[in-house]
Motif scaffolding. Structure first.
Motif, PDB file in Angstrom:
ATOM      1  N   GLY A  39     -29.236   8.162  16.477  1.00 51.36           N
ATOM      2  CA  GLY A  39     -27.761   8.266  17.117  1.00 51.36           C
ATOM      3  C   GLY A  39     -27.039   6.929  16.984  1.00 51.36           C
ATOM      4  N   TYR A  40     -27.693   6.018  16.699  1.00 52.54           N
ATOM      5  CA  TYR A  40     -27.240   4.512  16.467  1.00 52.54           C
ATOM      6  C   TYR A  40     -26.736   4.315  14.943  1.00 52.54           C
ATOM      7  N   VAL A  41     -25.526   4.017  14.727  1.00 59.85           N
ATOM      8  CA  VAL A  41     -24.994   3.974  13.116  1.00 59.85           C
ATOM      9  C   VAL A  41     -25.075   2.691  12.592  1.00 59.85           C
ATOM     10  N   ILE A  42     -24.242   1.796  13.199  1.00 60.76           N
ATOM     11  CA  ILE A  42     -24.220   0.463  12.671  1.00 60.76           C
ATOM     12  C   ILE A  42     -24.227  -0.717  13.639  1.00 60.76           C
ATOM     13  N   LEU A  46     -14.088  -2.407  17.426  1.00 64.11           N
ATOM     14  CA  LEU A  46     -15.618  -2.287  17.015  1.00 64.11           C
ATOM     15  C   LEU A  46     -16.148  -3.731  16.918  1.00 64.11           C
ATOM     16  N   ASP A  71     -20.214  -8.933  22.280  1.00 67.17           N
ATOM     17  CA  ASP A  71     -20.061  -8.474  23.669  1.00 67.17           C
ATOM     18  C   ASP A  71     -19.821  -9.327  24.665  1.00 67.17           C
ATOM     19  N   ARG A 112     -13.366  -8.979  24.928  1.00 65.29           N
ATOM     20  CA  ARG A 112     -12.884  -7.930  25.928  1.00 65.29           C
ATOM     21  C   ARG A 112     -11.732  -7.869  26.435  1.00 65.29           C
ATOM     22  N   GLU A 120      -9.706   1.272  23.268  1.00 62.05           N
ATOM     23  CA  GLU A 120     -11.086   1.423  23.660  1.00 62.05           C
ATOM     24  C   GLU A 120     -11.980   0.392  23.059  1.00 62.05           C
ATOM     25  N   TYR A 121     -13.179   0.276  23.370  1.00 57.32           N
ATOM     26  CA  TYR A 121     -13.797  -0.942  22.755  1.00 57.32           C
ATOM     27  C   TYR A 121     -15.411  -0.318  22.895  1.00 57.32           C
ATOM     28  N   THR A 180     -19.121  -1.394  21.422  1.00 61.62           N
ATOM     29  CA  THR A 180     -19.969  -2.365  20.785  1.00 61.62           C
ATOM     30  C   THR A 180     -21.013  -2.006  19.946  1.00 61.62           C
ATOM     31  N   LYS A 181     -21.206  -2.694  18.749  1.00 56.80           N
ATOM     32  CA  LYS A 181     -22.046  -2.466  17.899  1.00 56.80           C
ATOM     33  C   LYS A 181     -23.605  -2.625  18.353  1.00 56.80           C
ATOM     34  N   PRO A 182     -24.588  -1.957  18.104  1.00 55.48           N
ATOM     35  CA  PRO A 182     -24.627  -0.710  17.290  1.00 55.48           C
ATOM     36  C   PRO A 182     -24.042   0.354  17.953  1.00 55.48           C
ATOM     37  N   ILE A 183     -23.231   1.087  17.227  1.00 56.79           N
ATOM     38  CA  ILE A 183     -22.170   2.098  17.613  1.00 56.79           C
ATOM     39  C   ILE A 183     -23.114   3.477  17.641  1.00 56.79           C
ATOM     40  N   ASN A 184     -22.867   4.062  18.956  1.00 58.71           N
ATOM     41  CA  ASN A 184     -23.706   5.326  18.932  1.00 58.71           C
ATOM     42  C   ASN A 184     -22.644   6.523  18.642  1.00 58.71           C
TER      43      ASN A 184
END
Lengths: 345, 155
Positions: A342-345, B93, B97, B102, B112-113, B115-119
């Protein structure tokens, strides 16, 4: 002796103006500018308006705004929540009844449509109306006349109808739960208000507006909001929309001890807000699901979010989750970090 | 610039501009968005992102914060200053954090905001929320036209 009049009707209108401000005037989101513009233009007409939007987005305020800016403004504005009145009673509430129309109808009674004559009637949660009543409402819209329950005569009424629904009426029509002809009759002017989470840039403006408003209502110390607390409010998804936001700010102003709303003083659900979207909502399909895997994913998301909120502080994250630190560490070790799907980058 | 990803999707959900200096991130995001049915346009720097917007009409901008030369927040500032572009929703992106980013994003009217890692799920939901607001905006434009033109009004 003269009774004390609470104030001229002007203050009533001013109140609505002020109430509308955050939704329409002060909102900077392009959608809200457009809504204000439409409301102003539609107010001078008698067109039926259908307002759609989640609860708490200010549908009734829009209706009141239109009424207040129309030539009907000195006549009544009557709001009916179709979902809150038992279906059996709704018809007689709306159209009135004759003496003896049903058990308990000892006298005849005027309906809300009659009371709203010359003014505006706001039919909230119109999707809750029974099929039988939908037919009757359609007739009223077409003929501009009502028939009280048990009456053999009809009464002409001059009422502007503004309907609202928090359900998507187009979908309700597709599913056969709402009459298509009534839908088109109502939807002469459709206005949809987006939920607050889809126009987040309005949140800081609304927070400031409600702070000013509630500060004004309680003279004494002026309550301010700390920058990081504002960021938390900005990130929250506000399922109850603007109403939820205003209620929170009012409570914060009342409860504030030192005149500043800080992150610590925010309710826990906002302070450690875990977005719905981050937590998978598992659906049991016909093929079935792997319960263990679903539970694991759920657990991982919560842990991940807790760590994110606490900037990786495992002790604090464990506290948020009601776990011992050692338990959290063990769970993390078992899952490996960052490798979850589910986690990409 | 590459707008190949997503072209094979039967029905485009919306046009997304991805701005990130990390080619890996751009690659992964483009492919993922394309597979999900979004049309994807990409740029590898803030400046080229702004450049792309001169010719491309997009619904949402996915904007990385940490970029050399012009960072994401500066791109936001320029977007806000541009009458034509200021209404395009921006999703920031970032791996950063921190409260300051922010807070600045919020002040700049970011939508929107993330945080990596992006789900994945969260990314799609956030994009869809912005697309939904855009759809409402388009519907309101139609309503506004109808109200302005009395001949189109039926009742």
């Amino acid at each position: 002796m003269r009774l004390q009049w609470p104030g001229p009707p002007v203050s009533f209108l001013t109140h609505f103006w002020r109430a509308m401000e955050p939704f329409l005037v002060k909102g900077t989101h392009p959608v809200m500018e457009k809504i204000l513009n439409i409301c102003q233009r539609v107010a001078v007409t008698d067109s039926t308006v259908l307002v759609a939007g989640e609860s708490g987005t200010g549908k009734e305020l829009i209706a009141r705004f239109i009424h207040a800016h129309s030539r009907r403004s000195s006549n009544p504005f009557i709001a009916v929540n179709c979902g809150a009145i038992p279906p059996d009673l709704l018809e007689s509430e709306m159209f009135g009844h004759e003496r003896g129309a049903f058990t308990g109808a000892v006298g005849s009674r005027m309906g809300l449509f009659q009371l709203a004559n010359g003014g505006t009637i706001f039919l909230d949660e119109i999707g809750e109306m029974t099929a039988a009543l939908q037919v009757k409402l359609l007739r009223v819209l077409q003929e501009r006349e009502i028939r009280p329950v048990g009456a053999d005569r009809t009464i002409k009424v001059d009422v502007r109808v503004i309907a609202a629904s928090n359900r998507d009426l187009a979908t309700e029509v597709e599913k056969g739960r709402f009459r298509e002809d009534l839908f088109y009759r109502l939807q002469v002017i459709p206005i949809t208000v987006p939920p607050l989470r889809e126009r987040r840039s309005d949140i800081p403006i609304l927070v400031q507006h409600f702070l000013d408003k509630h500060n004004q209502q309680r003279p004494g110390q002026l309550v301010r909001i700390a920058e990081d607390a504002m960021v938390h409010l900005w990130e929250y998804d506000w399922p109850g929309n603007v109403r939820e936001l205003e209620n929170l700010i009012e409570r914060m102003v009342i409860l504030s001890e030192d005149g500043t709303i800080r992150v610590d003083s925010l309710p826990p659900n906002i302070r450690s807000f875990i977005s719905d979207k981050k937590i998978p909502r598992p659906t049991l399909t016909d093929e079935g699901i792997d319960l263990n895997q679903a539970v694991e994913e759920f657990e991982y998301r919560l842990i991940d979010e807790a760590l994110r909120r606490t900037k990786g502080n495992k002790q604090a994250a464990a506290r948020l989750l009601g776990l011992k630190r050692t338990t959290l560490v063990a769970k993390l070790r078992r899952k490996g970090t960052g490798s979850a799907q589910g986690y990409v980058i | 610039m590459n707008s190949a990803a997503g072209n094979n999707a039967a029905q485009a959900k919306g046009r997304i501009l991805v701005v990130d200096d990390d080619p890996n991130a751009v690659e992964i995001l483009s492919r993922m968005l394309g597979r999900e049915g979004y049309t994807c346009v990409s740029a590898s720097s803030g400046a080229s992102g702004l450049d792309a917007l001169k010719s491309e009409l997009v619904d949402v901008i996915l904007l990385d914060v940490m970029m050399p030369e012009m960072d994401g927040l500066e791109v936001c500032e320029r977007l806000r200053a541009d009458e034509k572009l200021r209404r395009i929703p921006v999703i920031l992106l970032t791996a950063k954090d921190d409260m300051e980013t922010r807070s600045r994003g919020m002040a700049l009217g970011v939508s929107e905001y993330l945080t990596k890692p992006i789900n994945r799920r969260e990314l799609f939901t956030r994009i869809d929320a912005q697309l939904h607001a855009r759809a409402i905006d388009r519907q309101l434009s139609k309503t506004a036209e109808a109200v302005a033109d009395p001949s189109k009004k039926s009742s």
